[in-house]
Design an enzyme around this catalytic site. Structure first.
Site, PDB file in Angstrom:
ATOM      1  N   GLU A  72     -19.015 -52.177  46.740  1.00  0.00           N
ATOM      2  CA  GLU A  72     -19.738 -53.283  46.105  1.00  0.00           C
ATOM      3  C   GLU A  72     -19.168 -54.654  46.448  1.00  0.00           C
ATOM      4  OE1 GLU A  72     -19.659 -53.352  41.802  1.00  0.00           O
ATOM      5  OE2 GLU A  72     -21.249 -54.840  41.688  1.00  0.00           O
ATOM      6  N   LYS A  87     -23.409 -50.862  47.036  1.00  0.00           N
ATOM      7  CA  LYS A  87     -23.948 -51.553  45.855  1.00  0.00           C
ATOM      8  C   LYS A  87     -24.061 -53.016  46.235  1.00  0.00           C
ATOM      9  CE  LYS A  87     -23.337 -52.316  40.909  1.00  0.00           C
ATOM     10  NZ  LYS A  87     -23.105 -51.597  39.652  1.00  0.00           N
TER      11      LYS A  87
HETATM   12  P1  13P Z   1     -24.539 -56.148  36.393  1.00  0.00           P
HETATM   13  O1  13P Z   1     -25.782 -55.328  36.661  1.00  0.00           O
HETATM   14  O2  13P Z   1     -24.439 -56.639  34.979  1.00  0.00           O
HETATM   15  O3  13P Z   1     -24.337 -57.213  37.419  1.00  0.00           O
HETATM   16  O4  13P Z   1     -23.293 -55.174  36.537  1.00  0.00           O
HETATM   17  C1  13P Z   1     -23.290 -54.287  37.585  1.00  0.00           C
HETATM   18  C2  13P Z   1     -21.900 -53.963  37.955  1.00  0.00           C
HETATM   19  O5  13P Z   1     -21.481 -52.841  37.881  1.00  0.00           O
HETATM   20  C3  13P Z   1     -21.052 -55.054  38.447  1.00  0.00           C
HETATM   21  O6  13P Z   1     -19.926 -54.521  39.043  1.00  0.00           O
END
Ligand code: 13P
Length: 340
Positions: free
Chosen positions: A177, A219
């Protein structure tokens, strides 16, 4: 490295009509969220709230996996069943956030690097025993005057790649991510440019560290206008720019891409996902991995009161169902208005 297990896990995470619930808020983030609805951030309250979400009847129709926090994977439901096991029994794959948070990057003012590699091999082995089959590591990229720097993009990409390699070694699917933050007054064009540079750096590092794309889930943040930018791009523009960048940078070998909501409104996050998933000829399934955009209405309905649990579960079920439709391009604004 059990490749068959990794393939099964990754395919399950992005199975048709389902996506991930991110419930891995650190205790600090949880405190902020709880404070907004007047709930004290204690261990019993965190357990009660997570138990409410995971225990929502029928949520497994739309939720393929849940990202847990270190504390949560050690907690139990009211019936005394460890949360990870309770989820697995419902066909929901337990995952775990393994990074230790974004810290200031030395000599790079305004930029962050995510820490948590020390001892990660041992922690992953333990999380696997506790039932985790995928993991998450979040890098944070800030857009501003002269940033992100090359230094920041490559430091974060390197850490993501080392994390992903350790996960695969442990037969745990890495969710990679690199989040480009939407805070700031930058244009959507700038967000697109930064997102492309971020993903290029990330994939170069993954390849350099022998990470198997077939067993990795990205992600991604969507390409959107900065929160304070005067021109806010519409749904179709966000969808087109996001998919264009992903097609340029993410190997088709990857089993899927999930999105974070990043502070978008609940319905915007759903509408954007729907517009992308409806596009023909995508090389990978696209789905959600939302925290705020799935949980906001539930948290507001709950407010820490046991008497509100059913209403909160209903609100969570509705958002999960809407996003379950959106990841197939089957959502409409009219459905949104129907009662949960
Ligand atoms: P949000 O969807 O609130 O951005 O959180 C997702 C997430 O796991 C951020 O690391």
């Amino acid at each position: 490295m059990d490749k068959a297990l990794l393939s099964r896990t990754a395919a399950g995470m992005v199975a048709k009509g389902r996506g991930l619930l991110a419930a891995d808020e650190s205790s600090g983030t949880c405190e902020k969220r709880f404070k907004s609805v007047g709930v004290e951030c204690t261990e019993p309250n965190r357990r009660a709230y997570r138990g409410l979400l995971f225990g929502t009847p029928g949520m497994e129709q739309f939720v393929s996996g849940v990202i847990l926090f270190e504390e949560t994977i050690r907690q139990k439901s009211d019936d005394g069943v460890p949360f990870a096991e309770a989820l697995a029994r419902k066909g929901v794959i337990p995952g775990i956030k393994v990074d230790k948070g974004a810290k200031d990057l030395a000599l790079c003012p305004g930029e962050k690097v995510t820490e948590g590699l020390d001892g990660l091999r041992e922690r992953l082995a333990e999380y696997f025993k506790l039932g985790a089959r995928f993991a998450k590591w979040r890098a944070v990229i800030t857009i501003g005057q002269g940033i992100p720097t090359h230094t920041c993009l490559y430091a974060n990409a390197h850490a993501l790649a080392r994390y992903a390699a350790l996960c695969q070694e442990a037969s745990i699917v890495p969710v990679v991510e690199p989040e480009v933050l939407l805070d700031g007054d930058h244009t959507i064009e700038r967000c697109e440019e930064v997102t492309e540079a971020t993903l290029r750096a990330t994939y170069a590092a993954l390849a350099a560290h022998n990470v198997s794309f077939e067993h990795t889930i990205l992600k991604a943040s969507m390409v959107v206008s900065g929160k304070d930018c005067a021109r806010q791009a519409g749904v179709d523009e966000v969808a087109e720019r996001t998919v264009r960048v992903l097609k340029r940078t993410v190997p088709a070998a990857q089993p899927g891409i999930v999105f974070l909501s990043g502070g978008q409104s609940d319905v915007d996050a759903t509408a954007h996902l729907n517009a992308m998933a409806a596009m023909p000829g995508l090389p990978w399934p696209l789905t959600f991995s939302y925290s705020r955009a799935l949980q906001n209405p539930a948290l507001n309905a709950w407010r820490g009161q046991p008497g509100n649990v059913a209403a909160a579960q209903k609100a969570f079920h509705h958002r999960a169902r809407m996003n379950g439709l959106a990841c197939q391009g089957k959502w409409t604004a009219a459905l949104e208005k129907q009662a949960a």
